[in-house]
Scaffold this active site. Structure first.
Site, PDB file in Angstrom:
ATOM      1  N   GLU A  65       0.839  -1.133  -0.062  1.00 18.35           N
ATOM      2  CA  GLU A  65       0.036  -0.053  -0.033  1.00 18.35           C
ATOM      3  C   GLU A  65       0.833   1.312   0.024  1.00 18.35           C
ATOM      4  OE1 GLU A  65      -4.250   0.954   1.815  1.00 18.35           O
ATOM      5  OE2 GLU A  65      -2.800   0.911   3.374  1.00 18.35           O
ATOM      6  N   HIS A  94       6.917 -27.336   2.601  1.00 20.30           N
ATOM      7  CA  HIS A  94       6.288 -28.386   2.227  1.00 20.30           C
ATOM      8  C   HIS A  94       5.307 -28.120   0.934  1.00 20.30           C
ATOM      9  CE1 HIS A  94       7.958 -31.380   5.091  1.00 20.30           C
ATOM     10  NE2 HIS A  94       8.002 -30.406   5.839  1.00 20.30           N
ATOM     11  N   LYS A 102     -13.002   2.372  -3.498  1.00 19.16           N
ATOM     12  CA  LYS A 102     -14.003   2.996  -2.524  1.00 19.16           C
ATOM     13  C   LYS A 102     -15.107   3.475  -3.469  1.00 19.16           C
ATOM     14  CE  LYS A 102     -11.412   3.407   1.712  1.00 19.16           C
ATOM     15  NZ  LYS A 102     -11.058   4.582   2.580  1.00 19.16           N
TER      16      LYS A 102
END
Length: 545
Positions: free
Chosen positions: A351, A382, A510
């Site tokens: 960000e 793994h 937004k």
């Protein structure tokens, strides 16, 4: 070309990057390499010897930092200058962990007294709740805290609380809600008793869509379970700048904690946004968290570039991103309590430095913020470690581990540490074809099969990593660790000449989300947007595909 890429130092680094020896050779020719390329500060030890770097590399990187006025930019941040130029704001999260004796000026006034006043207010509130003095509407003490926020006001408190689990008050449980998906809060509410639950709403505007929606749902649940509107003040507190909206909601003005424009969300855990942390671990431990971060601030502000831990880490990450085309960095935490740190550092770095223009608006011609990802060891060994060892992408790695465990059971920690150190060694040295072939010498495979399998077992090595150690995970060492990564992020942004403290990409999402919400609730199908968006909105309105 930008001024940065035109500079003689940048050009020298570009040429030098093609001539750095393999790390096997670097270690073979210098047995003191660890001593020369490790550094201790603020309870942390950084081993950066397993990097594709020589003394010449570091000299060039430090020269790049100096030529980019890094030291002056560090001073400007600590002095409260307006370095978030697009929003015309100072950047002073460091003031949140300052000492009471300091004086830090922002917008013409000393902000330290207000910071200390807020900490004292937090202290009184925490004491009231943890002592049982704070009662719910039926007279019962609080047992559960629900922290409602989004972004930095969610991730910081959650990850730090998770990391400091050994320091929790056993009488309290904390739950974190962020996503606007109704399932998130519904699953939490199923676990709770309204008589003993306290909600903390964290939103600077008291209007952030996700946070307000979840808080309204929490209030509806509280009222439906028997609470009255007049009881809301006993079960809801807020961290916000909008006192009027919070009091209209039903929160007592005395239980509203401040937020400031000079603190960005992803740097806010040190403020009253950290109230859930303080409730869980107590104010003494919360202050120790601040103290550890403050120690790193002092180190960053005062240590010379050549002995400055955040500077070295930032420069090395930049080295790989800009001169080796490394598109991501992996953070590997060899401690279960620290399993959330990669996600926290992901938000912090991506960000902040996911930008494509310089401060004066010029398009960059170099890579900026890398993708940050990772997980906990040994689980990753793994899974994605395979790609680290034999994949085609160069992915610098940070290994983080406490030397002492909070849960010393048998050989668990010895095995954990051996895996951590073994991975850094394997990434560095790899395995040659001859070594792989020698390992197969006594197998039943034919000579042809041995040749083939040996090729598959070759690992090029020369994969860079840092190792960060601490004696033990404590509030202080965690504070120093997080501040280290904050400042590492700053270093890169300063050299790239970008604004690490705005987030216009977040704001666009937004705005468009609010527009789509209006169209979803409209009386007619959507036909005003692009064909894909129209179709998706209308399918959602139908509720089926």
């Amino acid at each position: 070309m930008t001024l940065l890429t035109q500079s003689s130092t940048w050009q020298a680094l570009s040429a030098h990057s093609k001539n750095v020896p393999h790390m096997r050779e670097l270690f073979a020719t210098d047995t003191a390499r660890f001593n020369k390329m490790s550094l201790s500060a603020c309870g942390l030890l950084l081993d950066y010897s397993k990097n594709r770097a020589t003394a010449e590399t570091l000299d060039l990187l430090f020269a790049l930092a100096s030529n980019s006025q890094l030291e002056a930019k560090i001073k400007a941040m600590f002095a409260g200058e307006i370095i978030n130029t697009t929003e015309k704001r100072a950047v002073l999260h460091t003031a949140l962990r300052s000492t009471a004796e300091q004086s830090i000026i922002a917008e013409g006034q000393d902000i330290v007294p207000e910071v200390q006043q807020t900490l004292n207010k937090m202290q009184g509130f925490v004491s009231s709740v943890t002592s049982g003095q704070w009662k719910g509407y039926t007279g019962k003490a609080i047992t559960d805290i629900v922290s409602i926020g989004i972004g930095g006001s969610f991730l910081g408190p959650k990850i730090v609380s998770q990391a400091l689990r050994p320091y929790w008050n056993p009488e309290l449980k904390c739950h974190f809600v962020a996503n606007v998906d109704g399932t998130s809060i519904s699953e939490k509410l199923k676990l709770l008793d309204p008589e003993t639950t306290l909600f903390i709403m964290s939103s600077k505007s008291f209007g952030t869509q996700e946070t307000l929606t979840n808080t309204l749902t929490a209030r509806e649940w509280f009222l439906a379970k028997g609470g009255l509107q007049s009881d809301v003040a006993k079960h809801f507190v807020a961290v916000t700048s909008n006192v009027a909206k919070a009091t209209d909601f039903g929160i007592d003005a005395d239980n509203i904690f401040p937020m400031w424009d000079w603190v960005g969300g992803r740097y806010s855990l040190w403020s009253a946004i950290g109230l859930p942390i303080a409730l869980l671990i107590g104010m003494d431990n919360f202050r120790a968290l601040l103290s550890g971060a403050h120690q790193m601030d002092e180190h960053f502000a005062n240590a010379p570039l050549t002995e400055n831990m955040p500077v070295i880490m930032g420069l090395l990450s930049l080295w790989y991103g800009n001169f080796f085309n490394a598109q991501s960095n992996v953070v590997l935490t060899y401690d279960h309590y620290l399993r959330g740190l990669p996600a926290y550092f992901q938000q912090l770095d991506m960000e902040s430095n996911g930008k494509s223009v310089t401060l004066n608006g010029t398009a960059v011609d170099y890579s900026t913020g890398p993708v940050i990802w990772g997980g906990e060891g040994t689980n990753g060994q793994h899974a994605y470690h395979q790609l680290l060892h034999q994949g085609t992408a160069l992915i610098p790695a940070d290994f983080i581990m406490p030397l002492q465990s909070h849960n010393p059971i048998g050989e668990h920690h010895d095995q954990l540490a051996s895996n951590c150190f073994g991975q850094t060694q394997a990434l560095m040295q790899g395995r040659t074809f001859d070594e792989a072939l020698a390992e197969l010498a006594n197998s039943a495979l034919s000579a042809t099969e041995k040749q083939l399998i040996a090729k598959h077992k070759v690992m090029p090595g020369n994969k860079p990593s840092n190792t960060l150690l601490m004696d033990k995970l404590t509030p202080s060492t965690l504070g120093a660790l997080i501040a280290l990564y904050e400042h590492r992020t700053f270093v890169q942004g300063a050299i790239w000449d970008i604004n690490s403290f705005d987030q216009w990409g977040v704001e666009l999402g937004k705005d468009l989300g609010n527009d789509v919400l209006t169209r979803i609730g409209a009386s007619q199908d959507c036909d005003a947007l692009d064909a894909s968006s129209n179709a998706l909105i209308n399918l959602y309105r139908q509720g089926k595909i």
